[in-house]
Design a protein around this motif. Sequence first.
Motif, mmCIF file in Angstrom:
data_model
loop_
_atom_site.group_PDB
_atom_site.id
_atom_site.type_symbol
_atom_site.label_atom_id
_atom_site.label_comp_id
_atom_site.label_asym_id
_atom_site.label_seq_id
_atom_site.Cartn_x
_atom_site.Cartn_y
_atom_site.Cartn_z
ATOM 1 N N LYS A 52 -4.321 -0.787 14.887
ATOM 2 C CA LYS A 52 -3.915 0.586 15.170
ATOM 3 C C LYS A 52 -3.436 1.214 13.863
ATOM 4 N N LEU A 53 -4.363 1.597 13.032
ATOM 5 C CA LEU A 53 -4.040 2.056 11.675
ATOM 6 C C LEU A 53 -3.148 3.286 11.666
ATOM 7 N N SER A 54 -3.299 4.148 12.645
ATOM 8 C CA SER A 54 -2.521 5.381 12.656
ATOM 9 C C SER A 54 -1.027 5.133 12.859
ATOM 10 N N GLU A 55 -0.664 3.914 13.235
ATOM 11 C CA GLU A 55 0.739 3.572 13.459
ATOM 12 C C GLU A 55 1.264 2.594 12.413
ATOM 13 N N MET A 56 0.481 2.358 11.355
ATOM 14 C CA MET A 56 0.805 1.272 10.430
ATOM 15 C C MET A 56 0.900 1.724 8.979
ATOM 16 N N VAL A 57 1.699 0.956 8.218
ATOM 17 C CA VAL A 57 1.686 1.037 6.759
ATOM 18 C C VAL A 57 0.701 -0.029 6.273
ATOM 19 N N VAL A 58 -0.252 0.375 5.467
ATOM 20 C CA VAL A 58 -1.284 -0.538 4.978
ATOM 21 C C VAL A 58 -1.123 -0.705 3.477
ATOM 22 N N PHE A 59 -1.205 -1.961 3.016
ATOM 23 C CA PHE A 59 -1.069 -2.281 1.594
ATOM 24 C C PHE A 59 -2.449 -2.551 1.004
ATOM 25 N N LEU A 60 -2.742 -1.895 -0.095
ATOM 26 C CA LEU A 60 -4.020 -2.056 -0.787
ATOM 27 C C LEU A 60 -3.777 -2.665 -2.158
ATOM 28 N N ALA A 61 -4.672 -3.543 -2.582
ATOM 29 C CA ALA A 61 -4.522 -4.194 -3.890
ATOM 30 C C ALA A 61 -5.888 -4.351 -4.546
ATOM 31 N N SER A 62 -5.957 -4.082 -5.844
ATOM 32 C CA SER A 62 -7.179 -4.265 -6.624
ATOM 33 C C SER A 62 -6.818 -4.201 -8.093
#
Length: 451
Positions: A229-239
């Motif tokens: 449920k992406l609209s309710e979440m904090v997402v961490f991106l790494a690259s």
Amino acid sequence: MFILADFIDSLKNLDSLFDLEEQVIRCLREMFQEIVSKYLIQLDETLVSQIPSDHTFINRQPRTINFMFGAVSFERRCYRKTDGTNYFPLDTHLKLASRKRFSPYFKSVVSKIGQMTTMRNTADMINLASQTDISAWAVDKIVREMADIVAVEEETLDKEIVHRKKVDNLVIEGDAFEVRERGKQRVSVHHYKVYESTNAGPVNKREFVETNHLKARKQVCDYLEAHYKLSEMVVFLASDAGPGYDPISMRELVPGAKKVEYVIDRYHFIRKFEQTIGLQNPLSRKATAAIRGHNLNQLAAILDTFESQITIGKDSEKLTKLRHYLSRNWKYIKRPKDRGYKYMGKLGSAESSHRAFTYRLKKQGKSWSKEGLQAMLVLILARVNSHLNQDLSSGLRRLRELKIEVSLESIKSIRFTDLNRKIRSHHIGVKIGNITVLIDNNPLIHQQVAP
């Protein structure tokens, strides 16, 4: 069974443990070859009742199938349909393709080994373990065939309906590595990892690899949409913020996320400084310490000191590029814990995850055809995602359903002395026999000539 007593009796004249083990392995192979041969012959007999009355019996023809316990030869009935075509009911029932000599399980073992070492090494290992004779070329064909089956199974898994969930530690990492295609051209393989980060390590990990970057990104997006449920979440991106993996490109993977935290991979960030300043320069270690301590002023002073040491124009150009890289990406260097996310583990494992692929695909002068590379990526990816065994067993069982009821009486009566008879060496597909040659004006009227 008679075979057990006969087998124990055969061990009396053995001189060593080596001979004992060799005898046991040989006899077990021969026993199961004989049992499976009789089993398949009986199965062929049971299928007679299912043959349409207008189909004509032609003859019985031999066939050999290689199993992991050795080659099994048997005869099965051949029939002719009303349209004139011939077929073998047993082959049809077992879904055995014409002119194919390897069992489904045999091929699954070949593919599991083939995605970890070279085709030639795989052939050597299989030949040693199964006492068969398979070439590196045949291994390559099997690997590609099994990769197609695994790809279908993976698509089936991705279509399964799952309960979407909300988590506080979802991480998406992206990076790429290069392999060489035949013709000495290099191709990029794009690698993404999706997992939930914990202090104990990643959980619920799923990886994606593709030579087509857009296809890889779509697979990641579809997976995220189906599971979270992406609209309710904090997402961490790494690259590493390289081309195609910059902060903007990475954010496009989760356009509907409540909040996105992008973190640049420290390994690559530090390596940029080491490559510019030089590993032997004491300033390199100081720069690393400043990055780990998130001290921008100290890092700027180190770069000023390095600038005063420059004597070559190329080094000056490198320093200018490094300053631009620093200004663009410094705000992303802070770890999640330093941003207030106390329960997030370490990020930046994409680089080390390449090892599962590059160990098989690179070094030793390896180069790949487009089809061969894709097949290998499919198999390795299935192993990395812990799906390989399930994909192979499910796919192969679906292709070859086996529902049989046969009498076991003849199998139970097999004696060890029947198995222990002298076996002539032979080749797959070559029928062993004697040829009677009639020679006129010769005292040996009937002379037996061995093949």
